[in-house]
Design a protein around this motif. Structure first.
Motif, mmCIF file in Angstrom:
data_model
loop_
_atom_site.group_PDB
_atom_site.id
_atom_site.type_symbol
_atom_site.label_atom_id
_atom_site.label_comp_id
_atom_site.label_asym_id
_atom_site.label_seq_id
_atom_site.Cartn_x
_atom_site.Cartn_y
_atom_site.Cartn_z
ATOM 1 N N LEU A 39 -11.893 19.718 -10.187
ATOM 2 C CA LEU A 39 -13.130 20.461 -10.298
ATOM 3 C C LEU A 39 -13.583 20.207 -11.625
ATOM 4 C CD1 LEU A 39 -11.601 23.537 -7.986
ATOM 5 C CD2 LEU A 39 -13.476 21.710 -7.544
ATOM 6 N N CYS A 40 -14.853 19.959 -11.801
ATOM 7 C CA CYS A 40 -15.477 19.822 -13.250
ATOM 8 C C CYS A 40 -15.332 21.169 -13.991
ATOM 9 C CB CYS A 40 -16.887 19.390 -12.956
ATOM 10 S SG CYS A 40 -17.850 19.132 -14.436
ATOM 11 N N PRO A 41 -15.048 20.985 -15.286
ATOM 12 C CA PRO A 41 -14.772 22.169 -16.008
ATOM 13 C C PRO A 41 -16.207 22.545 -16.591
ATOM 14 C CG PRO A 41 -14.080 20.232 -17.364
ATOM 15 C CD PRO A 41 -14.483 19.827 -15.870
ATOM 16 N N PHE A 42 -17.216 21.526 -16.509
ATOM 17 C CA PHE A 42 -18.681 21.701 -17.177
ATOM 18 C C PHE A 42 -19.341 22.373 -15.978
ATOM 19 C CE2 PHE A 42 -16.846 17.940 -19.314
ATOM 20 C CZ PHE A 42 -16.476 18.809 -20.391
ATOM 21 N N HIS A 43 -19.346 22.348 -14.948
ATOM 22 C CA HIS A 43 -20.099 23.100 -14.043
ATOM 23 C C HIS A 43 -19.557 23.690 -12.765
ATOM 24 C CE1 HIS A 43 -19.995 19.475 -11.340
ATOM 25 N NE2 HIS A 43 -20.690 20.272 -10.214
ATOM 26 N N LYS A 44 -20.131 24.779 -12.113
ATOM 27 C CA LYS A 44 -19.406 25.429 -11.061
ATOM 28 C C LYS A 44 -19.344 24.502 -9.956
ATOM 29 C CE LYS A 44 -18.526 30.149 -10.843
ATOM 30 N NZ LYS A 44 -19.114 31.347 -11.484
ATOM 31 N N TYR A 60 -16.149 11.031 -16.190
ATOM 32 C CA TYR A 60 -17.551 11.143 -15.630
ATOM 33 C C TYR A 60 -17.485 12.210 -14.579
ATOM 34 C CZ TYR A 60 -21.974 10.025 -13.744
ATOM 35 O OH TYR A 60 -23.436 10.334 -13.640
ATOM 36 N N CYS A 61 -18.426 13.209 -14.487
ATOM 37 C CA CYS A 61 -18.573 14.075 -13.457
ATOM 38 C C CYS A 61 -20.110 13.575 -12.583
ATOM 39 C CB CYS A 61 -18.897 15.623 -13.978
ATOM 40 S SG CYS A 61 -19.404 16.782 -12.670
ATOM 41 N N PHE A 62 -19.888 13.353 -11.148
ATOM 42 C CA PHE A 62 -20.888 12.876 -10.512
ATOM 43 C C PHE A 62 -21.969 14.361 -10.035
ATOM 44 C CE2 PHE A 62 -17.617 9.973 -9.778
ATOM 45 C CZ PHE A 62 -18.374 8.706 -9.948
ATOM 46 N N GLY A 63 -21.126 15.674 -10.337
ATOM 47 C CA GLY A 63 -21.996 16.625 -10.042
ATOM 48 C C GLY A 63 -23.019 16.775 -11.186
ATOM 49 N N CYS A 64 -22.590 16.914 -12.477
ATOM 50 C CA CYS A 64 -23.500 17.480 -13.510
ATOM 51 C C CYS A 64 -23.882 16.352 -14.290
ATOM 52 C CB CYS A 64 -22.976 18.661 -14.223
ATOM 53 S SG CYS A 64 -21.383 18.113 -15.305
ATOM 54 N N GLY A 65 -23.159 15.199 -14.231
ATOM 55 C CA GLY A 65 -23.531 13.871 -15.024
ATOM 56 C C GLY A 65 -23.007 13.949 -16.310
HETATM 57 ZN ZN ZN Z 1 -19.646 18.507 -13.749
#
Ligand code: ZN
Length: 590
Positions: A39-44, A60-65
């Motif tokens: 789970l990305c620590p930079f976005h929920k 790399y986070c595919f959610g927030c980039g």
């Molecule tokens: Zn993210």
């Protein structure tokens, strides 16, 4: 800004801090294919889109980039600037920061460079001696082992003559005694005498992934001891951080490395076209080596000697490699002591078949599994038996399967019959699963033409840069087919950097490249894993075609918009454009 620290320093910093280990302190990471997800620590988010690659040392986070190197991660996570993040990481692994006004780090870097130079001169010296009359003995050994001229050149094999010939030669080349001793090619006795370390030996240069000769191995040509002698550890040579043959094996197209015991095994296998082989440097496998392997390939086939010592070493290696999250298989040879001998007796084709047939040791997996369960507890006992049955589904030999079922049955008191029926049930589910996947694949299709073309173009750009960076074998094709104009503004910078590394014959280092990009997140997205491409040549060709077609269509569109065409031209171009967009729909999105 990154250049505030030397490239050497940053490289070592990233080598010594493992990104997966570091991030896993703040994010629960789970292995998924060649990367880790969490789970990305930079976005929920509720489903994991945050990915960390151990071999590329990128996230790399595919959610927030968000994405980049470990340094970028620390900067964003702890709200630090670049220098502070580097300090934190250096502190963590006990590395001293290069102080602005002190040159101690510089001095070390300089000495290392000098050692590379001495090793390179020595390597050339040994190589030349092999062809001279004094090297006749070594040459005889080379031909007895049926090593081709090409193999001798490829590995830079050489001959170290008797006496202090190398020492004399290096002095003539202008190196000081202290420098020569520091390189390890000569030794210094207690009373201060300096002497050639390698005498009357066949020489194997040990080359790192950046193509520096970092040390040597030397094999005796008579009965003296030791049979193999290696360079001592130096500023440039750390045995536990390097593997023999990795400089070549790293670039092989296979997604595994074959781990063997000896230099000669590596060389023989390469000569027969198996170029994904490495050996440790005269010591048992170390955790650092396991980590380095992890950065090159996701899988290891252990092919140690079949004697008792080899089997013990195999068990130790399995544990180390497994601890790094590598998939480990074991190659079993019957009737021969080592790969070299096996190939001599059965041919290389038979050995390659053994690689293909090598398996994860069920015994080992079972033992590992067993540790997770308390079988005095009924529920856990049931879970253990079910997990074991899952492993048994893949055993091809019915006899072997039965033996393992018996074992688990005896261990838990669950009847063999129950375990067998669980295996049958699981096999049926697997078949259904395959059918369902095929059905879904056939179902997917439908999107807008223009969007789809742009998406395909973006995807192709990313894929080809990834291939360009990972597969040397296709770099000539890419260099001759595409240039920077074919990429859009965002991707161009990255393409140009990889291109210049490829043109100079270097090997791109994903972490280092990303740390220099203005858009680290995009670069990390593109380079953070190697995408498990089966056929890089084909994938490159398909991507290049998509890119070139897209650019062509864009040019036509621009010409139409600017009214640059005559009316007859126009009609032709419009129909060309329409057919291009329609083709996009028919091809579907891959
Ligand atoms: Zn993210």
């Amino acid at each position: 800004m990154a250049l505030y620290f030397s490239e050497d320093f940053l490289q070592e910093l990233m080598d010594r801090n493992d990104i997966v280990e570091y991030i896993s302190h703040s994010v629960h990471l789970k292995k998924a294919g060649s990367t880790y997800k969490g789970l990305c620590p930079f976005h929920k988010e509720k489903t994991p889109s945050f990915s960390v690659s151990a071999d590329k040392q990128l996230f790399y986070c595919f959610g927030c980039g968000k994405g980049g190197t470990l340094i970028n991660y620390v900067m964003q996570m702890d709200n630090l600037d670049f220098v502070e993040a580097v300090k934190l990481l250096a502190d963590r692994c006990g590395m001293e920061l290069p102080e602005e006004n002190s040159n101690s780090n510089d001095a070390n870097t300089k000495l290392r460079q000098t050692i590379y130079k001495i090793n390179s001169v020595s390597g050339r010296f040994f190589y030349d001696k092999l062809a001279e009359p004094c090297g006749a003995n070594a040459m005889e050994y080379v031909s007895k082992r049926a090593l081709s001229k090409q193999t001798v050149n490829r590995f830079g094999l050489g001959y170290a003559p008797d006496g202090n010939v190398l020492l004399k030669y290096l002095r003539e080349q202008g190196f000081t005694d202290d420098e020569i001793v520091a390189s390890g090619v000569v030794g210094r006795s207690e009373n201060g005498d300096i002497y050639d370390r390698f005498r009357n030996r066949l020489m194997f240069p040990i080359i790192d992934v950046r193509k520096n000769i970092i040390g040597f191995g030397g094999r005796v040509l008579d009965d003296s001891k030791p049979k193999y002698l290696n360079s001592p550890e130096t500023v440039a040579f750390n045995k536990s951080y390097n593997l023999f043959g990795l400089n070549i094996a790293k670039n092989s197209t296979e997604d595994y490395l074959v781990l063997v015991e000896g230099y000669m095994d590596v060389i023989q296998l390469h000569q027969h076209g198996v170029n994904t082989v490495v050996a440790t440097l005269g010591t048992a496998l170390t955790p650092e080596q396991a980590r380095i392997i992890k950065r090159c390939k996701p899988q290891v086939v252990i092919s140690y000697d079949s004697d008792e010592a080899g089997q013990k070493a195999t068990q130790r290696a399995i544990e180390l490699l497994d601890a790094e999250g590598l998939k480990v298989k074991v190659l079993t040879m019957v009737g021969s002591k080592d790969p070299d001998e096996y190939i001599k007796a059965n041919g290389v084709g038979a050995y390659i078949k053994l690689i293909e047939e090598s398996q994860e040791q069920i015994e080992y997996k079972l033992r590992k599994l067993r540790k997770n369960y308390d079988i005095t507890n009924i529920q856990q006992k049931a879970d253990y038996v079910n997990s074991a049955a899952k492993e048994f589904v893949n055993i091809k030999s019915p006899v072997e399967c039965e033996l393992y079922v018996k074992k688990v049955s005896a261990e838990t008191g669950v009847s063999e019959q129950s375990i067998f029926s669980e295996i049958t049930r699981l096999k049926k589910i697997n078949e259904k699963d395959e059918e369902f996947k095929a059905f879904r694949k056939a179902q997917v299709q439908t999107t807008k033409p223009a969007d789809m073309q742009k998406r395909r173009y973006d995807h192709a750009q990313k894929l080809i840069i990834n291939i360009f960076s990972n597969h040397k074998s296709v770099s000539n094709y890419i260099l001759s087919t595409l240039n920077e104009e074919d990429f859009d503004d965002q991707m161009r910078e990255l393409f140009v950097v990889v291109k210049s590394i490829r043109e100079s014959g270097g090997e791109p280092d994903a972490g280092l490249i990303v740390s220099k990009m203005s858009d680290t997140a995009l670069a990390a997205e593109i380079l953070h894993d190697d995408k498990n491409i089966d056929d890089p040549v084909l994938a490159a060709k398909q991507s290049a075609e998509i890119i070139l077609n897209y650019k062509k269509a864009e040019r036509i569109k621009a010409a139409l918009a600017n009214d640059e065409l005559t009316s007859t031209d126009k009609l032709g171009k419009i129909s060309e454009e329409i057919s291009y967009e329609r083709k996009g729909v028919e091809d579907g999105d891959n």
